[in-house]
Scaffold this active site. Structure first.
Site, PDB file in Angstrom:
ATOM      1  CB  SER A 216     -26.187 -29.461 -18.485  1.00 29.22           C
ATOM      2  OG  SER A 216     -27.197 -28.853 -18.181  1.00 29.22           O
ATOM      3  CE  LYS A 217     -28.479 -36.710 -16.526  1.00 31.71           C
ATOM      4  NZ  LYS A 217     -28.068 -37.199 -14.932  1.00 31.71           N
ATOM      5  NE  ARG A 218     -28.714 -26.065 -16.398  1.00 33.19           N
ATOM      6  CZ  ARG A 218     -28.616 -25.039 -17.036  1.00 33.19           C
ATOM      7  NH1 ARG A 218     -29.633 -24.431 -17.265  1.00 33.19           N
ATOM      8  NH2 ARG A 218     -27.644 -24.687 -17.661  1.00 33.19           N
TER       9      ARG A 218
ATOM     10  N   GLY B 202     -31.847 -31.066 -22.384  1.00 34.57           N
ATOM     11  CA  GLY B 202     -32.154 -32.347 -23.087  1.00 34.57           C
ATOM     12  C   GLY B 202     -31.314 -33.650 -22.941  1.00 34.57           C
TER      13      GLY B 202
END
Ligand code: GLU
Length: 463
Positions: free
Chosen positions: A237-239, A241
């Site tokens: 997920s966005k966490r 990158g």
């Protein structure tokens, strides 16, 4: 039988890395079997679907080169078809109208949770035979007994108990179908033979298989591919990158490097890491998709990107490099042609964004800062550079070999080390302390512009 695969994103956001891999596998499988790859936009979640997301997905597919043979089809343009099939199922006693209101459903849910039961519809309207007069949904009469077997190409045989499944809503009260219903109608109507998708949909598959049975249709082959994880073992997920495909474009990755990277995230052909597109099409199969999730590894992607920057024909790199140069403010009506530039620069950079930044001085005036001038240019150097400039003015032909000899001869004659001449020249020409070899840089910049830049610096040296 012609193989037909599809990619069926919901347009609720950008194309995610995981989605791109699903699309790639479907695309490869169709290509391998000389079949067709279809794009279908599943836009029935009317609250979350946007035109912006549709455009973002289409752009990303285009950038990746995952061209589809048919589509994009939009589910919201096929509402009549879903309603007709649902009505048919009602007529046949395989589905029923349900007018249970929100409050009742909520009450039911709470009671079930309190009793530690799985929350599901209790079948209240199954036998009511409601007419179409008042607002209602259409629910599927899911079999209450027996098992549903999913023969998955990746997961093998997976068994689900019908008791565990719900009487799922097929058509909502606003006439819009639910995912599990529209996907079945569409996969059938679009003659999809192989459904390749993320294994977050594995639990939906028995519901869909029951629908195929109710409609007397043969189900396609299913292949559920495991999720992509971040380095910490949690779902990517966005966490972790960038997960938006187009972020990789912005960061200077090549589409084919990303595809080559993604294909190996969950599929293997021995230890082979690098594949040409033709090889991938030839070698890809469903039998070697891994059952376990793969972790995203950014440094491996970067390594592959560098490999492709070094080895792909420069005409393939050109479009992307042009994009990055323009983003950086380059004026492409001047400066070397991109093919020559790429030949010169390809070894030096791991991303096209870096290559564009390191090459910008060819396409944009980049005078050295006053500090750099102060630090590197002395009045005696001013005299030397003026002399050198006069020699350059007369130099012919203007090519790398002649420039190379000219730089060396001049340094020798003036008792200088080559660097003592080359470094201030480099700063004058590029505005920077690093660049490709100076003879190449001068050659690519051209005689007139090189001399102009030397003159500009000369006139800025304070004695
Ligand atoms: N629209 C679904 C999604 O984006 C597609 C599921 C499928 O491929 O059946 O997850």
């Amino acid at each position: 039988m012609t193989v037909r695969t599809r990619f069926a994103p919901s347009p609720t956001g950008f194309l995610h890395i995981g989605g791109a891999r699903t699309a790639l596998y479907s695309w490869l499988y169709a290509k391998k079997h000389k079949g067709q790859f279809i794009l279908r936009i599943e836009d029935t979640d009317t609250e979350r679907s946007t035109q912006e997301a549709v455009d973002a997905i289409l752009n990303a597919m285009d950038w990746l080169g995952l061209h589809y043979d048919e589509g994009p089809f939009f589910q919201m343009q096929r509402l009549e078809r879903y309603r007709d099939v649902a009505e048919q199922l009602v007529k046949e006693g395989k589905a029923y109208r349900c007018d249970c209101n929100k409050e009742r459903l909520e009450e039911m849910r709470k009671t079930q949770i309190a009793r530690k039961e799985k929350s599901r519809y209790d079948g209240h309207c199954r036998t009511q035979h409601l007419t179409a007069a008042s607002p209602h949904v259409i629910r599927f009469k899911n079999p209450t007994q027996g098992d549903v077997i999913v023969e998955d190409k990746v997961r093998g045989r997976v068994l689900f108990k019908n008791e565990e499944l719900d009487d799922l809503v097929l058509i909502r009260s606003d006439g819009v179908p639910t995912y599990n219903f529209s996907v079945v109608i569409d996969d059938h109507d679009m003659q999809i033979t192989h459904v390749i998708r993320g294994d977050d949909h594995l639990n939906n598959t028995p519901k869909q298989i029951n629908l195929y049975h109710a409609l007397n249709l043969a189900a396609p082959v299913f292949a559920h591919i495991p999720m992509i994880l971040g380095p910490d073992g949690k779902r990517l997920s966005k966490r972790h990158g960038a997960v938006n495909v187009m972020n990789y474009r912005d960061e200077g990755y090549l589409p084919f490097a990303l595809l080559n990277y993604l294909v190996r995230l969950g599929w293997s052909h021995g230890d082979q890491e690098i594949f040409s597109q033709e090889e991938l099409i030839q070698l890809f199969d469903l039998d070697h998709i891994s059952r376990s999730s793969a972790s995203f590894n950014a440094s491996k992607l970067l390594w592959l990107n560098h490999h492709y920057i070094k080895t792909l024909p420069s005409n393939i790199l050109q479009d992307d490099l042009r994009f990055h140069l323009q983003n950086a403010g380059a004026d492409l009506s001047q400066g070397p042609d991109l093919e020559k530039l790429i030949t010169q620069q390809r070894e030096r950079y791991k991303t096209l964004k870096e290559m564009a930044q390191g090459s910008l001085f060819f396409y944009k005036e980049s005078p050295p800062s006053p500090d750099l001038i102060k630090k590197h240019f002395t009045p005696s150097l001013q005299k030397t550079l003026s002399e050198f400039k006069e020699i350059l003015l007369k130099l012919s032909p203007w090519d790398e070999a002649v420039l190379h000899a000219c730089l060396n001869d001049f340094a020798t004659q003036h008792g200088m080390k080559l660097g003592e001449l080359a470094q201030p020249l480099r700063i004058a020409i590029t505005g920077n302390t690093v660049s490709p070899p100076l003879n190449h840089t001068l050659y690519l910049l051209g005689k007139e512009r090189s001399i102009k830049r030397i003159e500009a610096v000369l006139s800025n040296i304070n004695p």
